[in-house]
Design a protein around this motif. Structure first.
Motif, PDB file in Angstrom:
ATOM      1  N   GLN A   1      17.952  -4.683  21.459  1.00 40.51           N
ATOM      2  CA  GLN A   1      16.756  -4.053  20.871  1.00 40.51           C
ATOM      3  C   GLN A   1      17.119  -3.260  19.622  1.00 40.51           C
ATOM      4  O   GLN A   1      16.449  -3.357  18.586  1.00 40.51           O
ATOM      5  N   ILE A   2      18.144  -2.452  19.757  1.00 43.70           N
ATOM      6  CA  ILE A   2      18.538  -1.568  18.661  1.00 43.70           C
ATOM      7  C   ILE A   2      19.035  -2.377  17.468  1.00 43.70           C
ATOM      8  O   ILE A   2      18.679  -2.107  16.307  1.00 43.70           O
ATOM      9  N   LEU A   3      19.851  -3.394  17.735  1.00 44.13           N
ATOM     10  CA  LEU A   3      20.366  -4.229  16.649  1.00 44.13           C
ATOM     11  C   LEU A   3      19.246  -4.959  15.925  1.00 44.13           C
ATOM     12  O   LEU A   3      19.231  -5.039  14.690  1.00 44.13           O
ATOM     13  N   VAL A   4      18.290  -5.504  16.682  1.00 46.24           N
ATOM     14  CA  VAL A   4      17.152  -6.195  16.071  1.00 46.24           C
ATOM     15  C   VAL A   4      16.349  -5.230  15.206  1.00 46.24           C
ATOM     16  O   VAL A   4      15.952  -5.560  14.072  1.00 46.24           O
ATOM     17  N   ALA A   5      16.099  -4.029  15.725  1.00 45.49           N
ATOM     18  CA  ALA A   5      15.320  -3.046  14.967  1.00 45.49           C
ATOM     19  C   ALA A   5      16.024  -2.638  13.677  1.00 45.49           C
ATOM     20  O   ALA A   5      15.377  -2.308  12.675  1.00 45.49           O
ATOM     21  N   ALA A   6      17.358  -2.680  13.703  1.00 49.74           N
ATOM     22  CA  ALA A   6      18.129  -2.331  12.505  1.00 49.74           C
ATOM     23  C   ALA A   6      18.214  -3.493  11.518  1.00 49.74           C
ATOM     24  O   ALA A   6      18.831  -3.358  10.459  1.00 49.74           O
ATOM     25  N   GLY A   7      17.599  -4.641  11.884  1.00 53.19           N
ATOM     26  CA  GLY A   7      17.548  -5.772  10.967  1.00 53.19           C
ATOM     27  C   GLY A   7      18.596  -6.836  11.180  1.00 53.19           C
ATOM     28  O   GLY A   7      18.646  -7.816  10.430  1.00 53.19           O
ATOM     29  N   HIS A   8      19.431  -6.688  12.206  1.00 50.03           N
ATOM     30  CA  HIS A   8      20.471  -7.675  12.460  1.00 50.03           C
ATOM     31  C   HIS A   8      19.876  -8.958  13.029  1.00 50.03           C
ATOM     32  O   HIS A   8      18.983  -8.910  13.874  1.00 50.03           O
ATOM     33  N   PRO A   9      20.367 -10.107  12.641  1.00 45.05           N
ATOM     34  CA  PRO A   9      19.936 -11.357  13.276  1.00 45.05           C
ATOM     35  C   PRO A   9      20.562 -11.481  14.660  1.00 45.05           C
ATOM     36  O   PRO A   9      21.612 -10.886  14.942  1.00 45.05           O
ATOM     37  N   LEU A  10      19.901 -12.250  15.537  1.00 47.48           N
ATOM     38  CA  LEU A  10      20.475 -12.498  16.854  1.00 47.48           C
ATOM     39  C   LEU A  10      21.836 -13.177  16.699  1.00 47.48           C
ATOM     40  O   LEU A  10      22.009 -14.050  15.845  1.00 47.48           O
ATOM     41  N   THR A  11      22.768 -12.784  17.531  1.00 50.92           N
ATOM     42  CA  THR A  11      24.099 -13.381  17.483  1.00 50.92           C
ATOM     43  C   THR A  11      24.236 -14.506  18.500  1.00 50.92           C
ATOM     44  O   THR A  11      25.318 -15.069  18.648  1.00 50.92           O
ATOM     45  N   LEU A  12      23.156 -14.814  19.217  1.00 50.73           N
ATOM     46  CA  LEU A  12      23.228 -15.879  20.212  1.00 50.73           C
ATOM     47  C   LEU A  12      22.092 -16.867  20.019  1.00 50.73           C
ATOM     48  O   LEU A  12      21.016 -16.520  19.537  1.00 50.73           O
ATOM     49  N   ARG A  13      22.370 -18.099  20.399  1.00 53.58           N
ATOM     50  CA  ARG A  13      21.371 -19.160  20.404  1.00 53.58           C
ATOM     51  C   ARG A  13      20.976 -19.443  21.845  1.00 53.58           C
ATOM     52  O   ARG A  13      21.609 -18.948  22.775  1.00 53.58           O
ATOM     53  N   GLN A  14      19.939 -20.254  22.024  1.00 54.52           N
ATOM     54  CA  GLN A  14      19.498 -20.525  23.391  1.00 54.52           C
ATOM     55  C   GLN A  14      20.621 -21.117  24.239  1.00 54.52           C
ATOM     56  O   GLN A  14      20.787 -20.750  25.406  1.00 54.52           O
ATOM     57  N   GLU A  15      21.413 -21.987  23.650  1.00 57.97           N
ATOM     58  CA  GLU A  15      22.484 -22.618  24.423  1.00 57.97           C
ATOM     59  C   GLU A  15      23.614 -21.654  24.773  1.00 57.97           C
ATOM     60  O   GLU A  15      24.468 -21.956  25.620  1.00 57.97           O
ATOM     61  N   ASP A  16      23.626 -20.480  24.117  1.00 55.12           N
ATOM     62  CA  ASP A  16      24.644 -19.478  24.436  1.00 55.12           C
ATOM     63  C   ASP A  16      24.288 -18.646  25.667  1.00 55.12           C
ATOM     64  O   ASP A  16      25.144 -17.929  26.193  1.00 55.12           O
ATOM     65  N   VAL A  17      23.028 -18.701  26.088  1.00 54.70           N
ATOM     66  CA  VAL A  17      22.572 -17.899  27.223  1.00 54.70           C
ATOM     67  C   VAL A  17      22.934 -18.624  28.514  1.00 54.70           C
ATOM     68  O   VAL A  17      22.414 -19.699  28.810  1.00 54.70           O
ATOM     69  N   VAL A  18      23.841 -18.053  29.268  1.00 55.71           N
ATOM     70  CA  VAL A  18      24.320 -18.657  30.508  1.00 55.71           C
ATOM     71  C   VAL A  18      23.996 -17.727  31.670  1.00 55.71           C
ATOM     72  O   VAL A  18      24.289 -16.532  31.616  1.00 55.71           O
ATOM     73  N   HIS A  19      23.385 -18.273  32.708  1.00 56.80           N
ATOM     74  CA  HIS A  19      23.039 -17.497  33.888  1.00 56.80           C
ATOM     75  C   HIS A  19      24.056 -17.756  34.991  1.00 56.80           C
ATOM     76  O   HIS A  19      24.341 -18.912  35.326  1.00 56.80           O
ATOM     77  N   ARG A  20      24.573 -16.674  35.546  1.00 56.54           N
ATOM     78  CA  ARG A  20      25.555 -16.783  36.620  1.00 56.54           C
ATOM     79  C   ARG A  20      25.098 -15.961  37.818  1.00 56.54           C
ATOM     80  O   ARG A  20      24.833 -14.771  37.684  1.00 56.54           O
ATOM     81  N   GLY A  21      25.042 -16.594  38.978  1.00 57.56           N
ATOM     82  CA  GLY A  21      24.761 -15.882  40.212  1.00 57.56           C
ATOM     83  C   GLY A  21      23.336 -15.401  40.349  1.00 57.56           C
ATOM     84  O   GLY A  21      22.412 -15.903  39.685  1.00 57.56           O
ATOM     85  N   VAL A  22      23.163 -14.402  41.208  1.00 56.20           N
ATOM     86  CA  VAL A  22      21.851 -13.861  41.553  1.00 56.20           C
ATOM     87  C   VAL A  22      21.901 -12.337  41.456  1.00 56.20           C
ATOM     88  O   VAL A  22      22.867 -11.705  41.889  1.00 56.20           O
ATOM     89  N   ALA A  23      20.865 -11.748  40.890  1.00 56.08           N
ATOM     90  CA  ALA A  23      20.752 -10.293  40.826  1.00 56.08           C
ATOM     91  C   ALA A  23      19.427  -9.859  41.432  1.00 56.08           C
ATOM     92  O   ALA A  23      18.406 -10.533  41.259  1.00 56.08           O
ATOM     93  N   VAL A  24      19.456  -8.745  42.142  1.00 55.80           N
ATOM     94  CA  VAL A  24      18.274  -8.197  42.795  1.00 55.80           C
ATOM     95  C   VAL A  24      18.181  -6.710  42.468  1.00 55.80           C
ATOM     96  O   VAL A  24      19.203  -6.008  42.450  1.00 55.80           O
TER      97      VAL A  24
END
Length: 448
Positions: free
Chosen positions: A312-335
């Motif tokens: 959030q903070i990086l985006v607000a400061a004008g930085h572009p996202l450093t990840l693409r959709q294919e970089d998002v990896v889900h591991r395991g389960v969180a509750v």
């Protein structure tokens, strides 16, 4: 990057934001009401400014006081957390007018999506499925009656300016519609300052599934997967998890794609959540878009390894996202379980009081977001959230076992203070929850 950020909130989320700033090397300013003068975030922040008496409208919702605190302390940006001013387009606009970066979507996006009826229309134009209902705000009780007849009962009345589970009423009997409309409209006026309502078909035995999106100011949009938030009391969430159990891959993909499409359609920036209702027939429909960080964001962080507040903070400061959709990896389960200072035996009535003991659980893959400590007084003026217990495990069975242990280990005692921890353990033990086939009606069924 900003050198100083003012955190325009309180409680655990204010501390969460301040910690993210500290890791980025950003100086933090906390604001506090008289009731919160000894709070954890006041102790943690580099500087703290008193902004008013305990009532939120005189302090945390006092836009001139918050903006003046930012100006006096040299802040370049304001992080609103969730609740309070986090989705207020007027606040975002005032921040911009005073040379402050609002860490969130633009005032225009906040205005268009904050009006829930307008949001429905915008998302329908973008091709997202929405529930049958009124095409805009209802003109009055007669309009509500006509819309309900056209939509079919049961229906739900919702405040146009609503949020956080407030300003809603389900109507199953046509003879009760007019009275419910008047009461809900009056409630909306007193809570949100806006008495307008809209109407949707109410889905019984539904599930509540939401999709997290992350967008920069350069047109990049990614989703970080979905969360199931079906365990609710009074339309407010108690348990959240990711991935959503018993959700076919094709449906998960369709919901995530819809959220990305909706975010692109409005030029969204920052973090946001597209909330969907999932019918027993496995159709999904958009309910609303939350233009802020969610209470349940930690479960997404646990399975992706992505710090949403940092982003959030990086985006607000004008930085572009450093990840693409294919970089998002889900591991395991969180509750995540929300431990509130409430008495489940009295319809979840808040139980303010002085904490004499507070000991957070620990162990592997356990996270507890809290602002509580022994000697802290839980006041009557604010939300009753005491702590967020979050766990991760390679699979759902182990995650639920770990959460049960965490809730058992949590130690909270105080003068008149009750918590939802014991009730949450009962939720986790329910057969339908264990099977991942629970609905938004689970808590009502448990409490009679």
């Amino acid at each position: 990057m900003f050198s100083t950020v003012l955190v325009a909130n309180r409680g655990e989320i204010a501390l969460r934001v301040a910690r993210a700033c500290r890791e980025l090397g950003i100086r933090t300013v906390a604001v506090y009401s008289t009731a919160d003068r000894d709070s954890a975030v006041v102790r943690f922040a580099d500087e703290a400014v008193h902004i008013g008496p305990p009532p939120a409208r005189a302090s945390y919702l006092n836009i001139p006081a918050v903006v003046e605190a930012a100006r006096r302390t040299g802040a370049q940006a304001v992080h609103p957390g969730y609740g309070f001013l986090s989705e207020d387009p007027d606040f975002a606009e005032v921040c911009e007018a005073n040379g402050l970066t609002f860490i969130g979507p633009s005032p225009d996006v906040l205005s268009r999506l904050g009006d829930k009826a307008a949001c429905r229309a915008l998302m329908a134009e973008a091709g997202l499925p929405v529930l049958p209902g009124s095409t805009g705000p209802l003109a009055g009780a007669a309009d509500a009656k006509e819309a309900a007849q056209r939509t079919g009962y049961p229906v739900i009345l919702k405040a146009v300016a609503g949020g956080g589970g407030r300003g809603m009423a389900v109507v199953t009997d046509p003879d009760r519609l007019l009275d419910t409309y008047r009461r809900t409209s009056a409630h909306a006026r007193s809570v949100f300052g806006d008495d307008r309502l809209y109407l949707e078909r109410y889905v019984e035995r539904a599930r509540h599934v939401e999709v997290q999106v992350l967008c920069d100011r350069h047109g990049a949009v990614v989703h970080l997967g979905e969360r199931d938030c079906s365990v609710q009391r009074h339309h407010q969430k108690l348990v959240e998890e990711t991935p959503a159990p018993d959700l076919p891959a094709r449906l998960r993909s369709a919901m995530c794609d819809a959220a990305v499409r909706g975010a692109r359609a409005v030029g969204y920036t920052g973090v946001g959540t597209f909330e969907f209702v999932l019918t027993p027939e496995r159709d999904f429909h958009l309910m609303e878009v939350n233009c802020r960080l969610q209470v349940e964001h930690p479960v997404t962080e646990m399975v992706t390894g992505i710090d949403l507040v940092r982003e959030q903070i990086l985006v607000a400061a004008g930085h572009p996202l450093t990840l693409r959709q294919e970089d998002v990896v889900h591991r395991g389960v969180a509750v995540e379980c929300r431990v509130n200072a409430e008495d489940p035996s009295r319809d979840f009535a808040p139980t303010p009081g002085l904490l004499t003991e507070f000991e957070a659980p620990g162990g592997p893959f356990v996270r507890v977001d809290t602002h509580a400590f022994p000697g802290w007084r839980i006041g009557p003026d604010y939300d009753s959230l005491l702590a967020k217990a979050v766990v991760w495990a390679p699979d759902r069975e182990r995650a639920l076992a770990r959460m049960d242990r965490v809730l058992e280990e949590l130690r909270v005692r105080g003068e008149g203070v009750c918590t939802t921890a014991g009730f949450l353990r009962k939720v986790l033990a329910r057969p339908e929850f264990r099977a991942g086939r629970h609905t938004t009606g689970l808590v009502a069924e448990m409490t009679g």
